[in-house]
Design a protein around this motif. Structure first.
Motif, PDB file in Angstrom:
ATOM      1  N   LEU A 214       0.880  -1.212  -0.033  1.00  0.00           N
ATOM      2  CA  LEU A 214      -0.109   0.225  -0.001  1.00  0.00           C
ATOM      3  C   LEU A 214       1.009   1.206  -0.258  1.00  0.00           C
ATOM      4  CD1 LEU A 214      -2.810  -0.783   2.433  1.00  0.00           C
ATOM      5  CD2 LEU A 214      -2.922  -0.548   0.321  1.00  0.00           C
ATOM      6  N   ASP A 215       0.351   2.527  -0.519  1.00  0.00           N
ATOM      7  CA  ASP A 215       1.031   3.709  -0.520  1.00  0.00           C
ATOM      8  C   ASP A 215       1.449   3.886   1.158  1.00  0.00           C
ATOM      9  OD1 ASP A 215      -0.945   6.298   0.785  1.00  0.00           O
ATOM     10  OD2 ASP A 215      -1.894   4.220   0.092  1.00  0.00           O
ATOM     11  N   GLY A 216       2.379   4.649   1.428  1.00  0.00           N
ATOM     12  CA  GLY A 216       3.085   4.953   2.742  1.00  0.00           C
ATOM     13  C   GLY A 216       2.129   5.508   3.563  1.00  0.00           C
ATOM     14  N   ASN A 217       1.375   6.564   3.157  1.00  0.00           N
ATOM     15  CA  ASN A 217       0.355   7.247   4.171  1.00  0.00           C
ATOM     16  C   ASN A 217      -0.559   6.279   4.466  1.00  0.00           C
ATOM     17  OD1 ASN A 217      -0.840   9.547   5.247  1.00  0.00           O
ATOM     18  ND2 ASN A 217      -2.179   9.731   3.406  1.00  0.00           N
ATOM     19  N   THR A 218      -1.287   5.472   3.721  1.00  0.00           N
ATOM     20  CA  THR A 218      -2.213   4.612   4.303  1.00  0.00           C
ATOM     21  C   THR A 218      -1.673   3.552   5.223  1.00  0.00           C
ATOM     22  OG1 THR A 218      -3.203   4.778   2.066  1.00  0.00           O
ATOM     23  CG2 THR A 218      -4.289   2.903   3.581  1.00  0.00           C
ATOM     24  N   ALA A 219      -0.533   2.999   4.754  1.00  0.00           N
ATOM     25  CA  ALA A 219       0.189   2.015   5.782  1.00  0.00           C
ATOM     26  C   ALA A 219       0.561   2.575   7.096  1.00  0.00           C
ATOM     27  CB  ALA A 219       1.409   1.571   5.037  1.00  0.00           C
ATOM     28  N   PHE A 220       1.005   4.043   7.066  1.00  0.00           N
ATOM     29  CA  PHE A 220       1.311   4.650   8.368  1.00  0.00           C
ATOM     30  C   PHE A 220      -0.005   4.672   9.260  1.00  0.00           C
ATOM     31  CE2 PHE A 220       1.648   8.195  11.007  1.00  0.00           C
ATOM     32  CZ  PHE A 220       2.544   8.015  12.068  1.00  0.00           C
ATOM     33  N   LYS A 221      -1.162   5.016   8.596  1.00  0.00           N
ATOM     34  CA  LYS A 221      -2.298   5.149   9.399  1.00  0.00           C
ATOM     35  C   LYS A 221      -2.839   3.954  10.042  1.00  0.00           C
ATOM     36  CE  LYS A 221      -5.125   7.639   6.455  1.00  0.00           C
ATOM     37  NZ  LYS A 221      -6.163   8.370   5.902  1.00  0.00           N
ATOM     38  N   VAL A 222      -2.713   2.903   9.274  1.00  0.00           N
ATOM     39  CA  VAL A 222      -2.929   1.667   9.790  1.00  0.00           C
ATOM     40  C   VAL A 222      -2.193   1.153  11.003  1.00  0.00           C
ATOM     41  CG1 VAL A 222      -3.156  -0.903   9.265  1.00  0.00           C
ATOM     42  CG2 VAL A 222      -4.093   0.794   7.643  1.00  0.00           C
ATOM     43  N   LEU A 223      -0.971   1.225  10.531  1.00  0.00           N
ATOM     44  CA  LEU A 223       0.015   1.020  11.582  1.00  0.00           C
ATOM     45  C   LEU A 223      -0.131   1.727  12.961  1.00  0.00           C
ATOM     46  CD1 LEU A 223       2.391  -1.119  12.541  1.00  0.00           C
ATOM     47  CD2 LEU A 223       3.832   0.561  11.378  1.00  0.00           C
TER      48      LEU A 223
END
Lengths: 327, 327
Positions: free
Chosen positions: A127-136
């Motif tokens: 996934l794109d970094g922004n979405t990945a960061f949000k989830v984590l």
């Protein structure tokens, strides 16, 4: 496909994912880490993840991974909580530390905690970094908040002046945060807008608060066999449930004395007497409060434009289940 | 800037980051979670992260975040290990569960575990998905492997037939994995090539194995005050250290009996007698083994083209420190 079949399919996939991920050559440790998960559980949190994702048009396979991560995380907290609260039975069987001892139980919880993060990592792969960061970030923040809630719960056992607002804040952290994060995660994996994710978060949070209030109620009203753990254990542990808080507020001098003498007691007569008083003084109040949070949850959900009517119906029926459950 | 000043600056930044991240309104819980971290520690793992990153030309600030995450993770494992092993002293002070009780100690560990993942999340914020996944996966995989190593360590306490290869595999998981991951993480954050990351991983792993062997040695040779924990606690707990394994291999019938009667004993005379035999029979062997792994670590490092000579010198001097340390 009907709602029940849809649920069953999701649950089967989540169970398979969890089982596949919880294998390793340290045999006793992995056995202890799978034990509670395999003993049952309603899988409400993964259902919330997957249906929230479907609601916003997301990919089911990613959501299954994230849902499995949330369920594994939930089971880690149960294993450690049971040690801290010295609970001996859950889901109708001995708790992990009773069966394997405290060291293996601590370690099995730690392993599940780490496995949950590994699975969340898998769910955001590519996934794109922004979405990945949000989830984590939502996921790790949740464990932190849940730990804070557990600390508040334990601290409240020593206090007699807990206010309803403090109680709600405690269960918001201890129980509701993981439901809120489940809904948020599902939506985030689907690429939902921040505003939609906020509404999903509120849906999960309100439902989670209702869930804990119902849990408090079931602690004195459920059928013990169906519940899978001893009745009155909240009273025995001196937990400041909403029933206790409201009953103490409404009790006369004599009733107050009786309630206080039952809390933290091991005497079955005292426990039964206290439970009777809680039922008399605060059961209706607690039921109404759960219903209020339930309707706020549905309300938040209704403000999202659903990409799948099935998913919307599913999320509503989970909220209904939370209120109507008998275990 | 000299090596020592360089180290001090990194350690100061890591300490500040950890302290800033470990704040919250559940006062007792956060106090318990900061306690061991503030009591000291050499911060070897964050130094490895930061210097490995610098070695491949990476951004120091990101590496400080990841290094802090690793150190927090390490302290979480120490708190839980001390409960499991019933250790009462570490870094010269009472362990967390002795000071706050087992429930708060379990919870403080869980909080640190989650905070470590939150910090790792911060360290990969804005990076490309592939790098972010690599870092997160290595991190979560490490906790899993460390838990497996701890389970092996506990299982070994009940067995008398541990082979050296099994011991090395156990410490590779329990101790060396986190050093290996530290070096790998630093390199990955710097955007290093897979081949370079592999070499960094081996450097960390070999050094970690040397670290644990030295730990075993210090358990019978150190100055108790300097060490910060009771001498002979490994023997008292019946740990199958390399000293025990090799000594049992080399002992005659009588010596073997004496060693076995000391392991798991609480009698100071027996402990001292066993320690004496271990020193006589296996100390030289253990020292040579640690030196072998130390030189393999340096060897792996020497195959990387350094972007910073200072960083290379730093990583070599950490490996030297591991061998020469007295606590």
């Amino acid at each position: 496909m009907g709602l029940d079949e849809d649920f069953e399919e999701i649950v089967a996939k989540v169970n398979k994912t969890m089982n596949d991920f919880l294998q390793g050559d340290a045999k006793e440790l992995y056995e202890a880490s799978r034990y509670l998960i395999q003993a049952g559980g309603k899988r409400l949190r993964p259902l919330v993840v997957v249906l929230s994702s479907k609601l916003l048009g997301g990919d089911i396979e990613r959501a299954i991974l994230a849902g499995s991560a949330v369920e594994i995380l939930h089971n880690f907290t149960l294993i450690h909580d049971d040690i801290m609260d010295q609970d001996t039975t859950r889901r109708g069987i001995p708790t992990v530390h009773v069966k394997w001892g405290i060291p293996i139980a601590i370690l099995a919880g730690d392993l599940l905690h780490a496995k949950a993060f590994q699975l969340i990592g898998e769910s955001i792969r590519g996934l794109d970094g922004n979405t990945a960061f949000k989830v984590l970030d939502c996921f790790s923040r949740s464990v932190i908040i849940v730990s804070e809630g557990q600390a508040m719960d334990m601290e409240f056992e020593k206090r007699w002046d807990i206010k309803e607002t403090e109680y709600i804040e405690m269960i918001r952290r201890k129980t509701a945060q993981l439901f809120a994060c489940s809904a948020y995660l599902g939506g985030a994996l689907a690429g939902g807008k921040e505003e939609e994710l906020g509404k999903l978060f509120v849906y999960g949070e309100k439902m989670g608060i209702a869930f804990q209030i119902v849990d408090d109620i079931l602690g004195i009203t459920a059928d013990e066999k169906e519940l899978g753990k001893p009745l009155y254990s909240d009273i025995r542990e001196g937990k400041k449930t909403i029933l206790v808080i409201k009953a103490l507020e409404r009790a006369n001098q004599e009733q107050r004395k009786l309630i206080i003498s039952g809390l933290g007691s091991n005497d079955p007569d005292k426990l039964r007497a206290t439970a009777g008083l809680l039922a008399e003084l605060s059961l209706d109040y607690a039921r109404d409060l759960a219903l209020k949070y339930h309707s706020e949850a549905i309300d938040s959900l209704s403000k999202i434009v659903p990409r799948s009517q099935d998913a919307l119906n599913g999320l509503i029926s989970i909220a209904d289940l939370v209120i109507k459950r008998r275990k």
